[in-house]
Design a protein around this motif. Sequence first.
Motif, PDB file in Angstrom:
ATOM      1  N   HIS A  77       0.836  -1.201   0.000  1.00 20.49           N
ATOM      2  CA  HIS A  77       0.000   0.000   0.000  1.00 20.49           C
ATOM      3  C   HIS A  77       0.871   1.250   0.000  1.00 20.49           C
ATOM      4  O   HIS A  77       0.574   2.214  -0.715  1.00 20.49           O
ATOM      5  N   PHE A  78       1.920   1.246   0.792  1.00 17.53           N
ATOM      6  CA  PHE A  78       2.813   2.401   0.833  1.00 17.53           C
ATOM      7  C   PHE A  78       3.419   2.671  -0.537  1.00 17.53           C
ATOM      8  O   PHE A  78       3.622   3.826  -0.926  1.00 17.53           O
ATOM      9  N   ARG A  79       3.739   1.598  -1.276  1.00 19.19           N
ATOM     10  CA  ARG A  79       4.313   1.777  -2.614  1.00 19.19           C
ATOM     11  C   ARG A  79       3.260   2.219  -3.622  1.00 19.19           C
ATOM     12  O   ARG A  79       3.517   3.095  -4.455  1.00 19.19           O
ATOM     13  N   GLU A  80       2.098   1.593  -3.582  1.00 22.93           N
ATOM     14  CA  GLU A  80       1.079   1.846  -4.597  1.00 22.93           C
ATOM     15  C   GLU A  80       0.348   3.168  -4.376  1.00 22.93           C
ATOM     16  O   GLU A  80      -0.223   3.716  -5.320  1.00 22.93           O
ATOM     17  N   LYS A  81       0.354   3.665  -3.151  1.00 22.54           N
ATOM     18  CA  LYS A  81      -0.316   4.927  -2.826  1.00 22.54           C
ATOM     19  C   LYS A  81       0.712   5.904  -2.261  1.00 22.54           C
ATOM     20  O   LYS A  81       0.724   6.198  -1.059  1.00 22.54           O
ATOM     21  N   VAL A 124      10.333   2.659   1.612  1.00 26.31           N
ATOM     22  CA  VAL A 124       9.524   3.353   0.603  1.00 26.31           C
ATOM     23  C   VAL A 124       9.732   4.855   0.690  1.00 26.31           C
ATOM     24  O   VAL A 124      10.010   5.519  -0.315  1.00 26.31           O
ATOM     25  N   SER A 125       9.651   5.410   1.897  1.00 27.51           N
ATOM     26  CA  SER A 125       9.774   6.861   2.052  1.00 27.51           C
ATOM     27  C   SER A 125      11.178   7.361   1.738  1.00 27.51           C
ATOM     28  O   SER A 125      11.361   8.505   1.329  1.00 27.51           O
ATOM     29  N   ASN A 126      12.182   6.497   1.912  1.00 29.93           N
ATOM     30  CA  ASN A 126      13.576   6.891   1.679  1.00 29.93           C
ATOM     31  C   ASN A 126      14.176   6.199   0.454  1.00 29.93           C
ATOM     32  O   ASN A 126      15.396   6.037   0.360  1.00 29.93           O
ATOM     33  N   ARG A 127      13.330   5.815  -0.480  1.00 29.51           N
ATOM     34  CA  ARG A 127      13.788   5.023  -1.617  1.00 29.51           C
ATOM     35  C   ARG A 127      14.825   5.754  -2.471  1.00 29.51           C
ATOM     36  O   ARG A 127      15.760   5.121  -2.995  1.00 29.51           O
ATOM     37  N   THR A 168      17.066   8.197  -1.598  1.00 27.42           N
ATOM     38  CA  THR A 168      18.367   8.290  -0.948  1.00 27.42           C
ATOM     39  C   THR A 168      18.988   6.915  -0.771  1.00 27.42           C
ATOM     40  O   THR A 168      20.197   6.749  -0.935  1.00 27.42           O
ATOM     41  N   LEU A 169      18.179   5.912  -0.441  1.00 26.05           N
ATOM     42  CA  LEU A 169      18.709   4.557  -0.287  1.00 26.05           C
ATOM     43  C   LEU A 169      19.290   4.040  -1.599  1.00 26.05           C
ATOM     44  O   LEU A 169      20.377   3.452  -1.627  1.00 26.05           O
ATOM     45  N   ALA A 170      18.573   4.259  -2.684  1.00 28.84           N
ATOM     46  CA  ALA A 170      19.045   3.790  -3.987  1.00 28.84           C
ATOM     47  C   ALA A 170      20.346   4.478  -4.371  1.00 28.84           C
ATOM     48  O   ALA A 170      21.262   3.841  -4.922  1.00 28.84           O
ATOM     49  N   SER A 171      20.451   5.765  -4.061  1.00 24.44           N
ATOM     50  CA  SER A 171      21.640   6.527  -4.441  1.00 24.44           C
ATOM     51  C   SER A 171      22.842   6.184  -3.568  1.00 24.44           C
ATOM     52  O   SER A 171      23.938   5.919  -4.066  1.00 24.44           O
ATOM     53  N   VAL A 172      22.642   6.178  -2.249  1.00 23.12           N
ATOM     54  CA  VAL A 172      23.751   5.975  -1.324  1.00 23.12           C
ATOM     55  C   VAL A 172      24.284   4.542  -1.377  1.00 23.12           C
ATOM     56  O   VAL A 172      25.500   4.316  -1.356  1.00 23.12           O
ATOM     57  N   PHE A 173      23.375   3.559  -1.456  1.00 24.26           N
ATOM     58  CA  PHE A 173      23.799   2.161  -1.411  1.00 24.26           C
ATOM     59  C   PHE A 173      23.811   1.483  -2.785  1.00 24.26           C
ATOM     60  O   PHE A 173      24.147   0.304  -2.884  1.00 24.26           O
ATOM     61  N   GLY A 174      23.428   2.220  -3.812  1.00 22.69           N
ATOM     62  CA  GLY A 174      23.430   1.637  -5.143  1.00 22.69           C
ATOM     63  C   GLY A 174      22.452   0.499  -5.298  1.00 22.69           C
ATOM     64  O   GLY A 174      22.721  -0.477  -6.007  1.00 22.69           O
ATOM     65  N   GLU A 232      19.091  -1.536  -6.459  1.00 24.42           N
ATOM     66  CA  GLU A 232      18.118  -1.604  -7.539  1.00 24.42           C
ATOM     67  C   GLU A 232      16.772  -1.971  -6.917  1.00 24.42           C
ATOM     68  O   GLU A 232      16.427  -3.141  -6.754  1.00 24.42           O
ATOM     69  N   MET A 233      16.019  -0.940  -6.555  1.00 21.85           N
ATOM     70  CA  MET A 233      14.816  -1.140  -5.751  1.00 21.85           C
ATOM     71  C   MET A 233      13.600  -1.376  -6.650  1.00 21.85           C
ATOM     72  O   MET A 233      12.701  -0.547  -6.755  1.00 21.85           O
ATOM     73  N   ASP A 234      13.582  -2.542  -7.275  1.00 20.09           N
ATOM     74  CA  ASP A 234      12.491  -2.908  -8.171  1.00 20.09           C
ATOM     75  C   ASP A 234      11.448  -3.739  -7.426  1.00 20.09           C
ATOM     76  O   ASP A 234      11.518  -3.905  -6.201  1.00 20.09           O
ATOM     77  N   ASP A 235      10.482  -4.266  -8.158  1.00 24.33           N
ATOM     78  CA  ASP A 235       9.404  -5.047  -7.534  1.00 24.33           C
ATOM     79  C   ASP A 235       9.957  -6.246  -6.769  1.00 24.33           C
ATOM     80  O   ASP A 235       9.479  -6.578  -5.679  1.00 24.33           O
ATOM     81  N   GLU A 236      10.944  -6.909  -7.355  1.00 25.10           N
ATOM     82  CA  GLU A 236      11.521  -8.089  -6.711  1.00 25.10           C
ATOM     83  C   GLU A 236      12.198  -7.716  -5.390  1.00 25.10           C
ATOM     84  O   GLU A 236      12.081  -8.435  -4.385  1.00 25.10           O
ATOM     85  N   TRP A 237      12.891  -6.595  -5.387  1.00 26.03           N
ATOM     86  CA  TRP A 237      13.575  -6.140  -4.166  1.00 26.03           C
ATOM     87  C   TRP A 237      12.554  -5.859  -3.073  1.00 26.03           C
ATOM     88  O   TRP A 237      12.738  -6.266  -1.915  1.00 26.03           O
ATOM     89  N   TYR A 238      11.471  -5.169  -3.426  1.00 29.10           N
ATOM     90  CA  TYR A 238      10.454  -4.839  -2.423  1.00 29.10           C
ATOM     91  C   TYR A 238       9.716  -6.091  -1.941  1.00 29.10           C
ATOM     92  O   TYR A 238       9.343  -6.187  -0.760  1.00 29.10           O
TER      93      TYR A 238
END
Length: 219
Positions: free
Chosen positions: A108-112, A181-184, A186-192, A194-200
């Motif tokens: 829900h957090f991702r979809e909304k 979700v809220s920090n996606r 910065t997390l993607a940038s700092v840690f490199g 790949e926050m895709d559907d599989e990751w979530y």
Amino acid sequence: MAGRKEELSGKPKPRKRDASRSRGLILQAALEEFSEHGHSGARVDRISRRAGVSKPLIYDYFGDKDAIYAAALKESYVQIRQAESELDFDSVDPEEAIRKLVRFTLGHFREKPWFIAMLNTENLRGGSTIRTLEDAAGVQSVLLQRLTEILRRGADQGVFRDNVDPRDFYVSIASLCWFPVSNRFTLASVFGLEMDDEWYAQRAETAAEMLVAHLKNPA
């Protein structure tokens, strides 16, 4: 005969206003507007254009901008609680019920995305509006009741501890689902990452396992 005359004249029949539909369109438009621009940057003009209704109608239904914001904030809670109420917890064991709730929450957090944005805005404002909402606690009561039932069922079966506060436990669920979700960005940038559907999906399973392990009866 009158209807036949209207058809022959070519004049369209006046449409009856669907108040429920109009309010829904306005609330959804307000959720998107306030989540994108915050309370101070949001504009009723843009809400009007998003919803496809006139500004006078918005003011007629809700009042001023602060009242529209308050209604949208409450709607953000109403929608997640309504969606939770449709989850089937009774046909699965308590552990799977917890996993199901965790998966739903992160989804829900991702979809909304406006849900997180609205709550972030309200927290930046010190919670000044949510304290004034009527029945704010009542909106949450359905979730707490269902979560209480799951925890009690698990305790009765001897798989969960019997001293878990459902409010505290839901804070843990929300925390583990909220942060990625809220920090996606910065997390993607700092840690490199790949926050895709599989990751979530994997994050949801990991969070669920952590929370179930927390509930386990050590005996």
